[in-house]
Scaffold this motif. Structure first.
Motif, PDB file in Angstrom:
ATOM      1  N   GLU A 163     -14.108 -12.030  26.908  1.00 53.67           N
ATOM      2  CA  GLU A 163     -15.264 -12.669  26.161  1.00 53.67           C
ATOM      3  C   GLU A 163     -14.601 -13.375  25.062  1.00 53.67           C
ATOM      4  O   GLU A 163     -15.292 -14.604  24.507  1.00 53.67           O
ATOM      5  N   VAL A 164     -13.603 -12.928  24.167  1.00 49.81           N
ATOM      6  CA  VAL A 164     -13.030 -13.557  23.135  1.00 49.81           C
ATOM      7  C   VAL A 164     -12.520 -15.049  23.516  1.00 49.81           C
ATOM      8  O   VAL A 164     -12.578 -16.010  22.936  1.00 49.81           O
ATOM      9  N   ILE A 165     -11.616 -14.778  24.423  1.00 44.04           N
ATOM     10  CA  ILE A 165     -10.967 -16.016  24.917  1.00 44.04           C
ATOM     11  C   ILE A 165     -11.580 -17.055  25.228  1.00 44.04           C
ATOM     12  O   ILE A 165     -11.573 -18.079  25.332  1.00 44.04           O
ATOM     13  N   SER A 166     -12.729 -16.456  26.229  1.00 42.12           N
ATOM     14  CA  SER A 166     -13.718 -17.517  26.733  1.00 42.12           C
ATOM     15  C   SER A 166     -14.518 -18.418  25.656  1.00 42.12           C
ATOM     16  O   SER A 166     -14.900 -19.534  25.707  1.00 42.12           O
ATOM     17  N   GLU A 167     -14.707 -17.635  24.457  1.00 42.22           N
ATOM     18  CA  GLU A 167     -15.514 -18.146  23.357  1.00 42.22           C
ATOM     19  C   GLU A 167     -14.323 -19.423  22.729  1.00 42.22           C
ATOM     20  O   GLU A 167     -14.994 -20.400  22.232  1.00 42.22           O
ATOM     21  N   THR A 168     -13.129 -19.365  22.934  1.00 39.60           N
ATOM     22  CA  THR A 168     -12.019 -20.233  22.290  1.00 39.60           C
ATOM     23  C   THR A 168     -12.169 -21.840  22.808  1.00 39.60           C
ATOM     24  O   THR A 168     -11.910 -22.578  22.647  1.00 39.60           O
ATOM     25  N   TYR A 169     -12.650 -21.572  24.266  1.00 37.57           N
ATOM     26  CA  TYR A 169     -12.854 -22.816  25.106  1.00 37.57           C
ATOM     27  C   TYR A 169     -13.925 -23.651  24.675  1.00 37.57           C
ATOM     28  O   TYR A 169     -13.988 -25.037  25.083  1.00 37.57           O
ATOM     29  N   LYS A 170     -14.488 -23.358  23.501  1.00 41.09           N
ATOM     30  CA  LYS A 170     -15.689 -24.101  22.920  1.00 41.09           C
ATOM     31  C   LYS A 170     -14.894 -25.053  21.879  1.00 41.09           C
ATOM     32  O   LYS A 170     -15.429 -25.986  21.375  1.00 41.09           O
ATOM     33  N   THR A 171     -13.788 -24.679  21.756  1.00 45.65           N
ATOM     34  CA  THR A 171     -13.045 -25.557  20.536  1.00 45.65           C
ATOM     35  C   THR A 171     -12.672 -26.872  21.228  1.00 45.65           C
ATOM     36  O   THR A 171     -12.236 -26.948  22.566  1.00 45.65           O
ATOM     37  N   THR A 172     -12.851 -27.955  20.520  1.00 48.63           N
ATOM     38  CA  THR A 172     -12.606 -29.237  20.902  1.00 48.63           C
ATOM     39  C   THR A 172     -11.404 -29.894  19.751  1.00 48.63           C
ATOM     40  O   THR A 172     -11.225 -29.366  18.687  1.00 48.63           O
ATOM     41  N   LEU A 173     -10.813 -31.270  20.206  1.00 49.25           N
ATOM     42  CA  LEU A 173     -10.000 -31.879  19.299  1.00 49.25           C
ATOM     43  C   LEU A 173     -10.760 -32.966  18.997  1.00 49.25           C
ATOM     44  O   LEU A 173     -11.272 -33.734  19.906  1.00 49.25           O
ATOM     45  N   SER A 174     -10.705 -33.381  17.692  1.00 45.80           N
ATOM     46  CA  SER A 174     -11.292 -34.689  17.248  1.00 45.80           C
ATOM     47  C   SER A 174     -10.530 -35.995  17.583  1.00 45.80           C
ATOM     48  O   SER A 174      -9.333 -35.669  17.898  1.00 45.80           O
ATOM     49  N   ASP A 175     -10.865 -36.994  17.480  1.00 42.13           N
ATOM     50  CA  ASP A 175     -10.162 -38.083  17.612  1.00 42.13           C
ATOM     51  C   ASP A 175      -8.813 -38.434  16.504  1.00 42.13           C
ATOM     52  O   ASP A 175      -7.728 -38.595  16.944  1.00 42.13           O
ATOM     53  N   ALA A 176      -9.124 -37.985  15.430  1.00 36.23           N
ATOM     54  CA  ALA A 176      -8.289 -37.790  14.016  1.00 36.23           C
ATOM     55  C   ALA A 176      -6.922 -36.634  14.402  1.00 36.23           C
ATOM     56  O   ALA A 176      -5.941 -37.055  14.166  1.00 36.23           O
ATOM     57  N   GLU A 177      -7.592 -35.651  15.246  1.00 34.48           N
ATOM     58  CA  GLU A 177      -6.543 -34.416  15.360  1.00 34.48           C
ATOM     59  C   GLU A 177      -5.806 -34.976  16.636  1.00 34.48           C
ATOM     60  O   GLU A 177      -4.312 -34.636  16.417  1.00 34.48           O
ATOM     61  N   LYS A 178      -6.291 -35.649  17.466  1.00 33.35           N
ATOM     62  CA  LYS A 178      -5.352 -36.339  18.588  1.00 33.35           C
ATOM     63  C   LYS A 178      -4.370 -37.285  17.984  1.00 33.35           C
ATOM     64  O   LYS A 178      -3.169 -37.209  18.538  1.00 33.35           O
ATOM     65  N   ILE A 179      -4.919 -38.149  17.113  1.00 29.49           N
ATOM     66  CA  ILE A 179      -3.976 -39.151  16.764  1.00 29.49           C
ATOM     67  C   ILE A 179      -2.787 -38.381  15.927  1.00 29.49           C
ATOM     68  O   ILE A 179      -1.682 -38.965  15.919  1.00 29.49           O
ATOM     69  N   LYS A 180      -3.066 -37.524  15.051  1.00 33.00           N
ATOM     70  CA  LYS A 180      -2.004 -36.839  13.934  1.00 33.00           C
ATOM     71  C   LYS A 180      -1.163 -36.213  14.916  1.00 33.00           C
ATOM     72  O   LYS A 180      -0.076 -36.115  14.604  1.00 33.00           O
ATOM     73  N   ALA A 181      -1.672 -35.446  15.870  1.00 34.38           N
ATOM     74  CA  ALA A 181      -0.824 -34.376  16.838  1.00 34.38           C
ATOM     75  C   ALA A 181       0.298 -35.599  17.729  1.00 34.38           C
ATOM     76  O   ALA A 181       1.366 -35.142  17.889  1.00 34.38           O
ATOM     77  N   SER A 182      -0.324 -36.654  18.131  1.00 25.85           N
ATOM     78  CA  SER A 182       0.491 -37.842  18.818  1.00 25.85           C
ATOM     79  C   SER A 182       1.565 -38.340  17.870  1.00 25.85           C
ATOM     80  O   SER A 182       2.840 -38.454  18.433  1.00 25.85           O
ATOM     81  N   LYS A 183       1.085 -38.626  16.737  1.00 26.21           N
ATOM     82  CA  LYS A 183       1.981 -39.311  15.725  1.00 26.21           C
ATOM     83  C   LYS A 183       3.277 -38.178  15.466  1.00 26.21           C
ATOM     84  O   LYS A 183       4.489 -38.693  15.497  1.00 26.21           O
ATOM     85  N   HIS A 184       2.914 -36.913  15.202  1.00 21.65           N
ATOM     86  CA  HIS A 184       4.002 -35.951  14.916  1.00 21.65           C
ATOM     87  C   HIS A 184       5.239 -36.046  16.149  1.00 21.65           C
ATOM     88  O   HIS A 184       6.268 -36.228  15.791  1.00 21.65           O
ATOM     89  N   VAL A 185       4.622 -36.026  17.321  1.00 22.86           N
ATOM     90  CA  VAL A 185       5.610 -36.099  18.599  1.00 22.86           C
ATOM     91  C   VAL A 185       6.436 -37.331  18.508  1.00 22.86           C
ATOM     92  O   VAL A 185       7.594 -37.483  18.798  1.00 22.86           O
ATOM     93  N   LYS A 186       5.423 -38.607  18.556  1.00 17.59           N
ATOM     94  CA  LYS A 186       6.303 -39.879  18.628  1.00 17.59           C
ATOM     95  C   LYS A 186       7.228 -40.125  17.641  1.00 17.59           C
ATOM     96  O   LYS A 186       8.275 -40.754  17.786  1.00 17.59           O
TER      97      LYS A 186
END
Length: 387
Positions: free
Chosen positions: A112-135
Motif C-alpha cells: 500500500e505504501v509502495i503503491s502510493e509512491t507511484y503518484k510521484t512524478t518528475l518536473s521538467d526542471a528536475e529532469k534537466i537537473k538530473a540529466s545535467k548531473h550525468v552529462k
C-alpha cells in the motif's frame, strides 16, 4: 520478446566494422622505454559465452529460444536481491514468483505504501537537473533518454520511500522489486496496492498463463530497478577506496593494457584476480588517466555483480559506450555491463571475461571520439600489451 527475435549479438549495441586482428606492434611508453608486445592476440575462447554442448557461440540459430530479455533481466534482478544462486538457475515464471515471494516475506514495507509512491512524478526542471548531473560526467556523450528519465523518477520514489518509512534504501529496493518487475509503468492492480502486509501478496496471481490481462515480467522495469538498486542490495563498494579496502590494490594484480579495446573503442587497462574472481577495467582518456572504471565480481557461489566508478573514483549508475552513429552513449549500469557478460544460450549474466569475437565487436573506423597519437602511448614500462 523472445530470444530468436533479438538481433545478434543479443544485447550488444556496438556496430560492426573492419579490424586487422592479427597485427602485433612494438610501442614506446611515456618514459621512452621500448615495450614488447604480448605474443598473443586477446585470446578469449568464444565458448565462454555458451554452456550447452550443442550450441555454437558464433551461430545464433543454435541458441535456445525460450528465454526472453524480460525473463533474463528479471531473473538476474531477483537473484541479486535474494542473493540466491538457485534463482539465477531458474527457468520458469513460477520459480521467479517464488523468489519474489521470498523477498516480499521479509519486507517491513506494505505494498500500500509502495503503491502510493507511484503518484510521484518528475518536473521538467528536475529532469534537466538530473540529466545535467550525468552529462557533466561524460560531456562529449549523448544521454540515453527514456530509460534515464525513468531511472531519475525511480530514484525520487526510492527517496520518498526511505524518508516516509524510515526504512533503509536496501529495504525500499526489495519492496519495489515486485511492482517494478511485474507492473513497471502500468497501473498497480488493487490486489497488490491494497495489501497491508507484503507477505500477504499472492504473486502467483500476476503470473497466470491463462490470463491475458495479467502482468508479465517487464524488461524496462528490471533495467531501471537495477540502475538504482543493484548497489544497495549487493552492498557494492561506494567508491574505489572502499573497493580496494575490500579486495586489495588492483594495480598490483596481473593485468594487460589494451591500446584499442573493442568494447570501448579506445585504450583500456584490465586487471584480474582469481580468488575471489574479480576483474577491473580502466577506460583511459587522452591524458592516460582513468575516466571510468568498471568492476566485475564473481562470488564463490557464482553470482556475478557489476559496478562502475567515475574519474573521481565514485560509484555511478551510468556508463559510457560507443554506438553505431560514431558517438558515445551514456547508458544505465549495470544494464550496459550485462550486455557483454552474458551466456548467449542460457541467458545468464555470469561471463566474467567476455570474448569480443563471440559478441561480434570490431573496430569502428568512423568513431568520432578519436584517440590522439600513438594508441599504445599510455602503456607502462614492462606492461603486457594486448592487441
Amino acid at each position: 520478446m523472445k530470444a530468436a527475435q533479438i538481433l545478434y549479438p543479443v544485447f550488444c549495441f556496438i556496430a560492426l566494422g573492419s579490424c586487422e586482428l592479427n597485427r602485433l606492434h612494438h610501442s614506446t611508453s611515456q618514459e621512452g622505454t621500448r615495450l614488447q608486445p604480448t605474443p598473443k592476440i586477446y585470446p578469449v575462447d568464444p565458448r565462454v559465452h555458451v554452456d550447452l554442448p550443442s550450441t555454437d557461440p558464433l551461430d545464433p540459430s543454435t541458441f535456445p529460444r525460450d528465454i526472453s530479455n524480460a525473463f533474463a533481466y528479471s531473473r538476474y534482478s531477483i537473484g541479486v536481491a535474494a542473493s540466491s544462486q538457485s534463482i539465477h538457475d531458474a527457468k520458469t515464471k513460477s520459480e521467479l514468483g517464488e523468489g519474489l515471494k521470498n523477498v516480499l516475506n521479509s519486507s517491513p514495507i506494505s505494498p500500500e505504501v509502495i503503491s502510493e509512491t507511484y503518484k510521484t512524478t518528475l518536473s521538467d526542471a528536475e529532469k534537466i537537473k538530473a540529466s545535467k548531473h550525468v552529462k557533466d560526467l561524460f560531456p562529449e556523450s549523448l544521454l540515453e533518454g527514456t530509460l534515464s528519465e525513468k531511472s531519475f523518477l525511480f530514484a525520487k520514489r526510492l527517496a520518498r520511500c526511505t524518508s516516509g518509512t524510515g526504512a533503509s534504501l536496501k529495504q525500499c529496493c526489495e519492496a519495489f522489486l515486485t511492482p517494478m518487475l511485474l507492473f513497471s509503468d502500468d497501473a498497480i492492480p488493487p490486489l497488490y496496492s491494497q495489501a497491508k502486509e507484503a507477505k500477504k501478496v499472492d504473486v502467483s496471481i500476476f503470473l497466470k498463463d491463462d490470463d491475458r490481462n495479467s502482468a508479465v515480467f517487464k524488461h524496462s522495469g528490471a533495467r531501471v530497478w537495477l540502475s538504482q538498486c543493484n548497489y544497495p542490495v549487493t552492498s557494492f563498494p561506494k567508491d574505489l577506496a572502499n573497493f580496494k579496502s575490500q579486495f586489495g590494490d588492483y594495480s598490483k594484480w596481473s593485468g594487460d593494457f589494451h591500446p584499442y579495446s573493442m568494447a570501448k573503442q579506445g585504450p583500456r587497462r584490465i586487471y584480474r584476480k582469481s580468488v575471489p574472481a574479480v576483474s577491473v577495467a580502466e577506460t583511459l582518456g587522452e591524458n592516460c588517466l582513468p575516466k571510468e572504471t568498471e568492476v566485475v565480481i564473481q562470488s564463490l557461489t557464482g553470482i556475478t555483480t557489476f559496478g562502475v566508478f567515475d574519474s573521481k573514483g565514485l560509484r555511478i549508475e551510468f556508463s559510457e559506450f560507443p554506438i553505431a552513429n560514431g558517438s558515445n552513449s551514456i547508458r544505465l549500469a549495470p544494464d550496459s555491463c550485462l550486455g557483454c557478460h552474458l551466456k548467449l544460450d542460457t541467458r545468464k549474466f555470469n561471463v566474467r571475461i567476455p570474448s569480443y569475437i563471440a559478441l561480434g565487436l570490431e573496430v569502428m573506423e568512423h568513431h568520432k571520439i578519436k584517440i590522439k597519437g600513438d594508441r599504445a602511448a599510455c602503456a607502462l614500462p614492462g606492461e603486457s600489451i594486448v592487441w
